[in-house]
Design an enzyme around this catalytic site. Structure first.
Site, PDB file in Angstrom:
ATOM      1  N   ASP A 277      51.416  40.690  49.021  1.00 21.49           N
ATOM      2  CA  ASP A 277      49.997  40.971  49.157  1.00 21.49           C
ATOM      3  C   ASP A 277      49.768  42.387  48.623  1.00 21.49           C
ATOM      4  OD1 ASP A 277      47.337  40.712  49.568  1.00 21.49           O
ATOM      5  OD2 ASP A 277      47.462  40.036  51.633  1.00 21.49           O
TER       6      ASP A 277
HETATM    7  C1  BGC Z   1      44.242  40.125  50.365  1.00 21.27           C
HETATM    8  C2  BGC Z   1      44.671  38.907  49.592  1.00 21.27           C
HETATM    9  C3  BGC Z   1      44.047  38.942  48.222  1.00 21.27           C
HETATM   10  C4  BGC Z   1      44.472  40.207  47.539  1.00 21.27           C
HETATM   11  C5  BGC Z   1      43.954  40.338  46.129  1.00 21.27           C
HETATM   12  C6  BGC Z   1      44.481  41.406  49.593  1.00 21.27           C
HETATM   13  O1  BGC Z   1      43.921  42.504  50.218  1.00 21.27           O
HETATM   14  O2  BGC Z   1      44.926  40.154  51.598  1.00 21.27           O
HETATM   15  O3  BGC Z   1      44.323  37.750  50.293  1.00 21.27           O
HETATM   16  O4  BGC Z   1      44.430  37.824  47.488  1.00 21.27           O
HETATM   17  O5  BGC Z   1      43.974  41.316  48.278  1.00 21.27           O
HETATM   18  O6  BGC Z   1      42.624  40.555  46.085  1.00 21.27           O
END
Ligand code: BGC
Length: 736
Positions: A277
């Site tokens: 993530d």
């Molecule tokens: C989120 C993810 C997301 C990623 C990209 C993160 O902060 O937890 O779910 O896909 O950002 O935007």
């Protein structure tokens, strides 16, 4: 210098896995260590971002050197082509992967995923993901960071809006539907994008519902409740997984070898790749799990995190870690191969620009059929919580309606969180006001009063709202939380209506006019006063581009509401976490109220405000002739459960018939009920249909404390009904 034509010529889009593997190996043999590390590095474009961004002006230079394998937050064929052209200037011309959070739509915004889950309509959910996938693919996107398949039992957590709610069985089916929708005919088909099951794992159980918080849970709960939707996504062929920000029992998911290597890539034989993530590799330092970023990089790659989203720890440290023999070349190669394989499967080596076709982009823009699909699923997502005196549906002739509340004329709010905004949104998104106006027939009129803002103490608009109500036959009142109050990093400790909205409800009810309340939110809210005093309540979530049309369809009875809650609605925040499939405890609340030493609150019943699976219709249904084929079964026999469902009201309507099961005695205690099957039936007034369910011992199995997955003989209660509370029950003995 390698001529990429060797790959290009040999590549066929839907090549069998073995051929792709050979191509991956041969490409890998030509790559330098730096180029390999580059493949694991994912950076955001500077156009949109969802986390702390590190300023990097040299991204183009890095792409040209083959130091970036994937970009996120880039879309539109103009941008993706531009960046891909830079990648084609790199030594090996390895195409970039473009990833984006296409969570509930792209150009066409669909209802929030939690709202869609309330439809319990797997076909419609798959279709919504299919359309989102097509639109995004046409705009250059190869990969969505969806579906989110985290089970969530805590509405304080803002990300409940993004998933399918609290139930493992429903969540698993929806996970599968969404993966199938995004990936369509499979990678290699230009209209497909890669799905990403996230957040692996147990992110939805963040303590206190506070985003990014730790998770502490038993292995049994992990396996029984939280992992199955991920397994369903993997089985459905999800191309990628994303790990999560939380630690699980002390080990951050990003550095968690048990999750990523043992379970996902081991037991489940997952062949895709895992992306971290946003920044989660570097965050292992804050967790207190890695001493520094270099250690974090080592731990993450060893644990099976293949691609580094935005932390740059791989880019900055993997080379040195290899030199120092702290990680193995085979570990690096495995991660690179997994990523390259997907690029081959997508056909990007054959044509890196195959997702950059502006004609295709135009053809997928503003399609009437997509809007129609969005409207249909939006109507199916709404949940009718109350309809005393049958105020709904409203007639559209000879009626004076007061439209009151902060969201009557809202536009972008309807997109909800995790949506993509477009400059022309104001002319595309259908407001409630417009939706109602379009339906009004002869002799009808509308009057508007905002009443209040969403989140301040100003009551100066109440007088106008009262005047509007008093000159009307009915008040349609909209309240709720702002679209940005549910979503990532949007945990709330209070789930009440913000600002003075509850006072506005009271003021409207005090006028004596019938009130129809529409509640917008990305999570279950607490609205006790309204639940007790307002005659008609429709839970309207955030419904996307076609919101106003869909709401008007339901208000005027062109669609008879059929949504059922995918999460339990608490009476107040003190009951959280609250979910229907809890254990019984040694002291369940007694029917004999004289015994106070039971598992309950002294100031509140245990029961929720609205149970899981609940939702009314303009018509009514009765359940008759509920029968089990046998009350004593052996081994691999099949139990057939039949029930006759009758439409006993005045309108045609759809009922979601739910089957729950209780295993009375287990080696480990079992929930009071668990959803095992459901079926939707559409019935004309007076019509009856027989619904037949089959259960086998596969439906009885669960993980015990030693993590054995088995069923045990004994007595089982089978329950059938239109929600998890109001059920008919019969019991049977199932022996080995
Ligand atoms: C989120 C993810 C997301 C990623 C990209 C993160 O902060 O937890 O779910 O896909 O950002 O935007």
């Amino acid at each position: 210098m390698l001529c990429m034509n060797t790959f290009v010529q040999a590549q066929s889009v839907l090549a069998p896995a073995a051929i792709i593997d050979r191509r991956v190996d041969s490409l890998l043999s030509l790559m330098t260590i730096d180029e390999k590390i580059g493949q694991l590095n994912q950076l955001t474009s500077d156009w949109i971002f969802t986390g702390p961004i590190k300023n990097d002006n040299d991204k183009v230079a890095q792409i040209k050197k083959g130091m970036i394998g994937s970009m996120l937050n880039v879309s539109g064929v103009k941008h993706t082509r531009e960046l891909q052209e830079y990648a084609m200037q790199s030594r090996l011309k390895i195409p970039l992967l473009f990833g984006l959070d296409v969570i509930h739509g792209f150009r066409t915004t669909f209802p929030l995923p939690l709202a869609e889950a309330a439809s319990w309509d797997l076909e419609a959910i798959e279709k919504s993901a299919r359309i989102a996938g097509k639109e995004a693919a046409a705009a250059g996107v190869h990969w969505t960071f969806a579906p989110m398949v985290d089970i969530s039992r805590d509405p304080r957590w803002g990300r409940v809006m993004e998933g399918a709610g609290e139930d493992t069985y429903l969540g698993s089916l929806i996970a599968k539907a969404r993966v199938k929708g995004f990936q369509g005919k499979g990678l290699g088909d230009k209209e497909s994008i890669m799905a990403c099951a996230k957040h692996f794992a147990a992110y939805g159980a963040a303590i206190g519902g506070r985003d990014y918080n730790s998770v502490d849970m038993s292995m049994r709960t992990l396996w029984d409740t939280y992992l199955p939707p991920f397994k369903a996504a993997a089985d459905a062929g999800a191309a990628t997984f994303m790990n999560s920000f939380n630690d699980l029992n002390g080990i951050p998911a990003t550095g968690n070898s048990y999750l990523q290597r043992d379970i996902l890539k081991g037991q489940w034989d997952f062949k895709g790749f895992v992306v971290s993530d946003w920044g989660s590799i570097g965050e292992m330092v804050n967790h207190g799990y890695a001493a520094n970023e270099k250690e974090a990089a080592r731990m993450a790659i060893q644990a099976g995190s293949d691609m580094d989203m935005e932390s740059r720890c791989y880019r900055d440290h993997l080379y040195q870690l290899l030199k120092e023999n702290k990680i193995q070349h085979s570990q690096l190669d495995d991660a690179v191969k997994r990523i390259l394989r997907k690029k081959f499967e997508l056909g990007l080596f054959e044509d890196p620009f195959r997702y950059c076709d502006s004609q295709r982009q135009d053809a997928q823009w503003n399609r009437a059929s997509h809007l129609q699909a969005a409207r249909e699923i939006a109507t199916r997502s709404m949940v009718l919580l109350k309809n005393e005196k049958q105020i709904l549906p409203l007639p559209n002739h000879n009626i004076k309606i007061a439209c009151v509340g902060p969201f009557v004329k809202s536009v972008r709010d309807h997109l909800g969180f995790w949506s993509i905004e477009w400059p022309d949104d104001s002319s595309r998104i259908v407001t409630l006001w417009d939706g109602i106006n379009r339906k009004l027939g002869k002799g009808s009129s509308l009057v508007y009063a905002k009443g209040c803002h969403t989140n301040d103490a100003d009551t100066s608009g109440f007088a106008e709202a009262k005047r509007a109500a008093l000159q009307s036959d009915v008040v349609v009142l909209t309240v709720g939380e702002e679209r940005n109050m549910s979503g990532e990093s949007k945990s709330r400790s209070s789930l009440r209506l913000p600002g003075v909205q509850e006072q506005l409800i009271k003021a409207m009810v005090a006028t004596g006019k019938p009130v129809v309340l529409l509640i917008h939110a990305g999570r279950p809210l607490v609205f006790s006063w309204a639940a007790d005093h307002v005659p008609s309540i429709l839970y309207a979530w955030w419904l996307g581009t076609e919101a106003g049309n869909a709401m008007a369809d339901v208000l005027f009875g062109d669609y008879n509401p059929s949504g059922k809650l995918p999460m339990t609605f608490p009476r107040n925040e003190g009951q959280i976490p609250i979910y229907y499939n809890h254990f019984n405890t040694g002291r369940p609340p007694a029917t004999d109220s004289s015994n106070i030493y039971v598992s309950s609150y002294i100031d509140l019943p245990n029961s929720p405000r609205y149970p899981f699976g609940y939702g009314l219709s303009y018509t009514s249904f009765s359940y008759e002739s509920f029968m089990l084929s046998d009350t004593s079964l052996r081994g691999n026999q099949t139990l057939t459960v039949t029930v006759r469902v009758k439409n006993t009201g005045k309108y045609p309507g759809k009922e979601t018939v739910q089957l729950y099961l209780r295993d009375r005695v287990g080696k480990a205690v079992r929930p009071v009920k668990e959803l095992k099957k459901f079926e939707q039936v559409y019935l004309q007034p007076g019509e009856t249909k027989e619904v037949i369910f089959s259960l086998t011992t596969a439906d009885l199995a669960y993980y015990d404390n030693e993590l054995n997955y088995n069923w045990e003989e004994g007595v089982f209660d089978v329950m059938v009904g239109g929600n998890s509370r109001d059920v008919h029950m019969r019991s049977l003995q199932w022996s080995k």
